[in-house]
Design a protein around this motif. Structure first.
Motif, short mmCIF file in Angstrom:
data_model
loop_
_atom_site.label_atom_id
_atom_site.label_comp_id
_atom_site.label_asym_id
_atom_site.label_seq_id
_atom_site.Cartn_x
_atom_site.Cartn_y
_atom_site.Cartn_z
N VAL A 72 40.29 33.60 38.41
CA VAL A 72 38.86 33.26 38.32
C VAL A 72 38.04 34.51 38.59
CG1 VAL A 72 37.04 31.83 39.30
CG2 VAL A 72 39.33 30.90 39.01
N ASP A 73 36.95 34.70 37.86
CA ASP A 73 36.25 35.98 37.86
C ASP A 73 35.85 36.47 39.25
OD1 ASP A 73 34.44 33.93 38.12
OD2 ASP A 73 33.07 34.62 36.56
N ILE A 74 35.25 35.64 40.09
CA ILE A 74 34.72 36.13 41.35
C ILE A 74 35.82 36.44 42.37
CG2 ILE A 74 32.54 34.92 41.04
CD1 ILE A 74 33.47 32.92 43.18
N TYR A 75 37.02 35.90 42.16
CA TYR A 75 38.13 36.14 43.09
C TYR A 75 39.12 37.18 42.56
CZ TYR A 75 36.60 31.50 44.79
OH TYR A 75 35.88 30.44 45.27
N HIS A 76 38.93 37.62 41.34
CA HIS A 76 39.98 38.37 40.65
C HIS A 76 40.29 39.71 41.31
CE1 HIS A 76 42.57 39.25 37.23
NE2 HIS A 76 42.05 40.46 37.22
N ASN A 77 39.29 40.49 41.61
CA ASN A 77 39.49 41.85 42.10
C ASN A 77 39.34 41.92 43.61
OD1 ASN A 77 39.56 43.21 39.36
ND2 ASN A 77 37.56 42.22 39.27
N ASN A 78 40.37 42.38 44.27
CA ASN A 78 40.33 42.52 45.72
C ASN A 78 39.75 43.88 46.10
OD1 ASN A 78 40.64 41.88 48.41
ND2 ASN A 78 42.78 42.52 48.50
N THR A 79 38.46 44.04 45.75
CA THR A 79 37.72 45.25 46.08
C THR A 79 36.47 44.87 46.87
OG1 THR A 79 36.54 45.09 43.96
CG2 THR A 79 38.52 46.47 44.02
N GLU A 80 35.85 45.84 47.49
CA GLU A 80 34.73 45.56 48.38
C GLU A 80 33.53 44.97 47.65
OE1 GLU A 80 33.81 49.01 50.64
OE2 GLU A 80 35.64 48.93 51.84
N ASP A 81 33.37 45.30 46.39
CA ASP A 81 32.25 44.73 45.62
C ASP A 81 32.71 43.64 44.66
OD1 ASP A 81 33.59 46.27 43.82
OD2 ASP A 81 31.89 47.54 43.25
N GLY A 82 34.01 43.33 44.67
CA GLY A 82 34.53 42.30 43.79
C GLY A 82 34.67 42.72 42.34
N LYS A 83 34.42 44.00 42.05
CA LYS A 83 34.51 44.51 40.68
C LYS A 83 35.83 45.26 40.51
CE LYS A 83 29.49 44.92 40.21
NZ LYS A 83 28.35 45.83 39.95
N PRO A 84 36.25 45.48 39.25
CA PRO A 84 37.51 46.20 39.04
C PRO A 84 37.48 47.58 39.67
CG PRO A 84 36.77 45.18 37.00
CD PRO A 84 35.65 45.03 37.99
N ALA A 85 38.59 47.95 40.29
CA ALA A 85 38.68 49.27 40.91
C ALA A 85 38.79 50.32 39.82
CB ALA A 85 39.88 49.33 41.83
N VAL A 86 38.04 51.40 39.95
CA VAL A 86 38.07 52.49 38.97
C VAL A 86 39.01 53.56 39.49
CG1 VAL A 86 36.72 54.21 37.74
CG2 VAL A 86 35.71 51.99 38.31
N THR A 87 40.10 53.80 38.80
CA THR A 87 41.08 54.81 39.19
C THR A 87 41.35 55.73 38.01
OG1 THR A 87 42.97 53.48 38.50
CG2 THR A 87 42.14 53.13 40.73
N GLU A 88 42.03 56.81 38.26
CA GLU A 88 42.40 57.74 37.21
C GLU A 88 43.54 57.19 36.36
OE1 GLU A 88 43.25 61.49 38.94
OE2 GLU A 88 41.20 61.82 39.66
N GLU A 89 44.26 56.21 36.97
CA GLU A 89 45.36 55.61 36.22
C GLU A 89 44.83 54.74 35.10
OE1 GLU A 89 48.22 53.73 38.72
OE2 GLU A 89 47.68 55.00 40.43
N SER A 90 45.66 54.47 34.14
CA SER A 90 45.25 53.62 33.01
C SER A 90 45.01 52.21 33.50
CB SER A 90 46.35 53.64 31.94
OG SER A 90 47.54 53.12 32.47
N THR A 91 44.05 51.57 32.87
CA THR A 91 43.75 50.19 33.18
C THR A 91 44.00 49.35 31.96
OG1 THR A 91 41.44 50.47 32.51
CG2 THR A 91 41.96 50.87 34.84
N ASN A 92 44.13 48.06 32.17
CA ASN A 92 44.32 47.15 31.04
C ASN A 92 43.22 46.11 31.06
OD1 ASN A 92 45.30 44.79 32.70
ND2 ASN A 92 46.89 46.30 33.17
N THR A 93 43.04 45.45 29.92
CA THR A 93 41.99 44.45 29.79
C THR A 93 42.58 43.07 29.96
OG1 THR A 93 40.78 45.87 28.29
CG2 THR A 93 40.20 43.54 28.28
N GLU A 94 41.88 42.23 30.71
CA GLU A 94 42.37 40.87 30.97
C GLU A 94 41.22 39.89 30.82
OE1 GLU A 94 43.87 38.73 34.98
OE2 GLU A 94 45.16 40.33 34.23
N ARG A 95 41.51 38.72 30.29
CA ARG A 95 40.50 37.69 30.13
C ARG A 95 40.69 36.65 31.22
NH1 ARG A 95 36.93 36.40 26.35
NH2 ARG A 95 37.78 38.01 24.99
N THR A 96 39.63 36.42 32.00
CA THR A 96 39.71 35.45 33.08
C THR A 96 39.60 34.05 32.54
OG1 THR A 96 37.33 35.38 33.49
CG2 THR A 96 38.57 37.11 34.61
#
Length: 793
Positions: free
Chosen positions: A474-498
């Motif tokens: 579920v969108d609001i629970y998906h990312n375990n970051t301080e702002d709840g948004k996807p973490a931005v890293t230098e590593e490759s990321t993938n796209t996911e549909r909630t």
């Protein structure tokens, strides 16, 4: 008092006679007080002869401001109203009139002639017959109205002359759209020019209305007034196609027996079937190759059962989505064995009511339920009827409706009283939270304090572990970051549909990191805090796995810590019985479910007994958290709000479970015969079921059950409680009971030839307390006894 002008259109005439010289020119306006609800808006017609030049120029100017600029400038929603002009309308000068939208019953919007032979017009029908006699027919002279001509120019420029109209544009459409923003407006099927205002459910059912916001269709599929022309040949072809597909599914289920017989001809399988108890055969069964053959055989049967059900599900879903009600009605009639005869069958009215679920509770409709003080102006039962048979339209409206369903707000409270309640709840919640936040202890004994500290730490560990695993799709629970948004890293990321349909970038999982148990997401943190605070509030129960499943949708809707907590508290009043340490509450429900299945689906009950599944263990998880893990997240919200109405029963979830059993009965009867097969079959139903179809079946099954119980009571009053006096007859397809009798009677079934045959070892429950409780709407509350040192291990 600040008045707002919400709508204005000029050159609206009253035709007093056939002579055009007698026509009265005027303005139609809609006004409202600032911050008041749309229900309080007032519709007025003001005669131009009652206005001076300055007042007319003011209205002409505001009319153009409200419609927007031809260059693409957005229209203004409202402007400050000239109170002197409104007073003219209220005075009735020169035929002027005013009427509140809440006082209207319906409005007829009569389309103009495409060839220009007559003007478009509107006829207003109020709730008062006396008032109707004084309200004139209003004619829209679109060729003179500047705002209508500007709107036509805007539509022509956008090359979309049918936009937002469902047909040819004329001035009445602007007025209709504005009224639709302020009140609940529904178009009738009986007369497509008539639109009902704040209609009751009975009105909606009687008029068979279409939804105002129904998606537009291409122009070639419409008649002159913009209504949809039904293509009978197309409808019949589609109905026939799905009828054939449904028959194929049934045939496939039966073919499963044929395929099974072919598989059984395999020499290894034949040997196993004939000598299953022989110790040499048992030893041979341990051979991997033999196990592979047996596994293939079992998998094939489960696959066939699922394929057959899948085709039927698609057929049912098609009928619902395309509103082929007659075809779907026949499908239900066949599946549930409905014949409209006898004391325990349905009336056509009951079937129609259960099927009609196309009127969701909208915000205008919700606001129309309350008076000027914010008190409910209709009965609670009427409100619950809307919710039970149509649900709540969107998540935003649920923020208000669910507070009443959970009874955080009393149904008879006023707006001011609810504000006071909210202030008290905020203060009370903070007091409970402070007890663990600041580690307030009431124990003087050091050993006792250490024991409690250990218990508390264990509770927190359990809570945090469940919270971290909670609904991470579920969108609001998906990312375990301080702002709840996807973490931005230098590593490759993938796209996911909630699950909510949002596309987002997801950083690679870091489960191997040292702090993977740490919660950062602000929404997950609030879930944790609410559960910890509830642990203080209900100290005896403690945290049990599954509670986070119950809290998650509540918080998703409110996204407010205090409101979510108190709704959860009220929810747990009824759900605590599911989490008792001795499991007595959920055990009672499982026993009730078994008795209900025995009574309503006797053939399936017998078959499950042969599969060693008579305890219905596969229902456990579904009932524990109210089907939370069986349906998509937003569907769960729709299912829960229907259960929360207690419209028929406070345990309606058991009839929903019964509907699942009934819907899947034929694939099970014809294909499955092992405990493991049944368990796997039901576990694999996740996200494959149509909850709307199941809810219709649930309602019909409850009505059948209620009539059956009443019938049994009447027979007992007439004949007395005599053991084995009467016979209960049931349908042979696992459908429903058709006639019933008093307690302690023998069950019979009707076979394929229409002859009654006894069902062995089956006796109708003798005034079962579990079944009697299904008829009550009062919530069943079971509490965990006081916690002791020995009660928590």
């Amino acid at each position: 008092m600040t008045l707002r002008l919400l709508f204005c259109k000029s050159h609206i005439y009253i035709h007093k006679s056939k002579d055009s010289k007698d026509n009265l020119n005027g303005f139609i306006i809609i006004t409202n007080e600032r911050d008041s609800q749309g229900q309080d808006a007032v519709l007025s017609w003001i005669s131009a002869t009652a206005l001076d030049a300055q007042q007319m120029n003011w209205l002409f100017k505001k009319e153009m401001v409200l419609v927007g600029d031809e260059k693409g400038e957005e229209p203004i929603k409202n402007v400050k109203m000239n109170s002197q002009i409104l007073n003219i309308a209220k005075s009735g000068s020169m035929g002027s009139f005013s009427i509140s939208l809440s006082s209207l019953y319906s409005i007829e919007f009569r389309n103009p002639s495409p060839s220009g032979w007559w003007y478009g017009s509107m006829v207003i029908h109020s709730l008062s017959a006396l008032e109707d006699s004084t309200l004139p027919v209003l004619f829209f002279h679109d060729n003179l109205c500047p705002s209508t001509k500007r709107r036509q120019a805007i539509l022509k420029k956008s090359f979309d002359p049918f936009a937002d109209t469902g047909g040819i544009y004329w001035g009445g459409i602007d007025l209709r759209n504005k009224i639709g923003e302020l009140v609940d407006l529904q178009r009738t099927y009986v007369d497509k020019s008539v639109w009902l205002i704040n209609a009751t459910l009975d009105d909606l059912r009687n008029f068979s209305t279409n939804n105002l916001t129904k998606a537009n269709v291409k122009g070639e599929g419409q008649d002159d007034d913009g209504s949809i022309i039904s293509d009978e040949l197309w409808s019949k072809w589609e109905a026939t196609k799905w009828s054939v597909m449904s028959q194929i599914a049934n045939a496939t289920s039966k073919t499963g027996s044929f395929v099974s017989s072919l598989v059984k001809k395999h020499p290894i399988v034949k040997l196993v079937e004939q000598n299953r108890e022989n110790r040499y055969v048992k030893q041979m069964l341990e051979n991997p190759r033999v196990q592979e053959v047996q596994d293939d055989f079992d998998s094939a049967k489960i696959y066939l059962a699922k394929w057959a059900l899948g085709v039927k599900e698609e057929a049912d879903r098609y009928q619902l989505n395309n509103q082929l009600n007659e075809t779907y009605r026949k499908l239900l009639t066949n599946d549930l064995g409905i014949d409209f005869t006898g004391d325990t069958n349905f009336s056509p009215l009951e079937l129609n009511k259960a099927m009609q679920r196309s009127f969701p509770l909208t915000r205008p409709k919700w606001e129309s339920f309350f008076d000027s003080q914010g008190r409910l102006a209709i009965t609670v039962t009427e409100v619950k009827d809307y919710i039970f048979h149509g649900g709540v339209e969107d998540m935003e409206l649920r923020k208000e409706v669910w507070l009443f369903l959970f009874e955080v707000y009393p149904w008879d409270s006023s707006k001011d009283e609810r504000e006071q309640i909210l202030a008290t709840l905020n203060e009370s919640y903070q007091e409970y939270k402070n007890k663990w936040l600041f580690k307030v202890s009431s124990f003087d004994d050091e050993e006792e304090m250490e024991r409690e500290e250990s218990y508390w730490n264990d509770q927190v560990f359990r809570i945090e572990k469940d919270v971290l695993r909670n609904d991470r799709n579920v969108d609001i629970y998906h990312n375990n970051t301080e702002d709840g948004k996807p973490a931005v890293t230098e590593e490759s990321t993938n796209t996911e549909r909630t699950e909510e349909g949002h596309t987002q970038e997801v950083a690679p999982e870091q489960e191997d990191s040292s702090d993977h148990w740490t919660i950062y997401n602000p929404h997950l943190l609030k879930l944790r805090d609410i559960l910890k605070t509830y642990n203080i509030y209900n100290d005896n129960l403690g945290y049990v796995q599954g509670m986070c499943d119950l809290l998650s949708p509540i918080y998703y809707i409110f996204q407010d810590e205090t409101l979510s907590f108190w709704c959860f508290v009220k929810f747990m009043d009824r759900m605590e019985r599911n989490f008792l340490r001795d499991q007595s509450g959920i055990r009672d429900q499982m026993l009730t479910m078994a008795e209900l299945t025995t009574l309503m689906l006797p053939q399936l009950s017998e078959h499950l007994k042969k599969c060693d599944s008579s305890n219905l263990f596969f229902c456990f998880r579904m009932l524990l958290v109210w089907f939370k893990r069986e349906f998509p997240f937003k569907d769960v919200c729709s299912i829960w709000e229907i259960f929360l109405t207690d419209y028929y029963s406070s345990q309606f979830q058991l009839f929903f479970m019964l509907a699942i059993l009934q819907k899947n009965s034929q694939p099970i009867l014809q294909n499955l015969n092992q405990f493991d097969q049944v368990i796997k079959y039901f576990n694999d139903l996740h996200n494959t079921m149509d909850w709307n179809d199941l809810m219709i079946r649930s309602e019909l099954l409850f009505i059948r059950f209620q009539k059956l119980m009443n019938f049994m009571d009447r027979r007992e009053e007439q004949h007395g409680n005599v053991q084995g006096e009467d016979i209960v007859t049931v349908s042979s397809d696992g459908g429903d009971t058709t006639t019933a009798a008093t307690s302690g009677v023998e069950l019979h079934e009707v076979d394929s030839n229409g002859e009654e045959q006894p069902v062995t070892n089956r006796v109708l429950p003798n005034h079962s307390q579990h079944l009697q409780l299904l008829l009550q709407k009062k919530i069943i509350i079971q509490r965990e006894p006081p916690r002791t040192h020995d009660s928590v291990k």
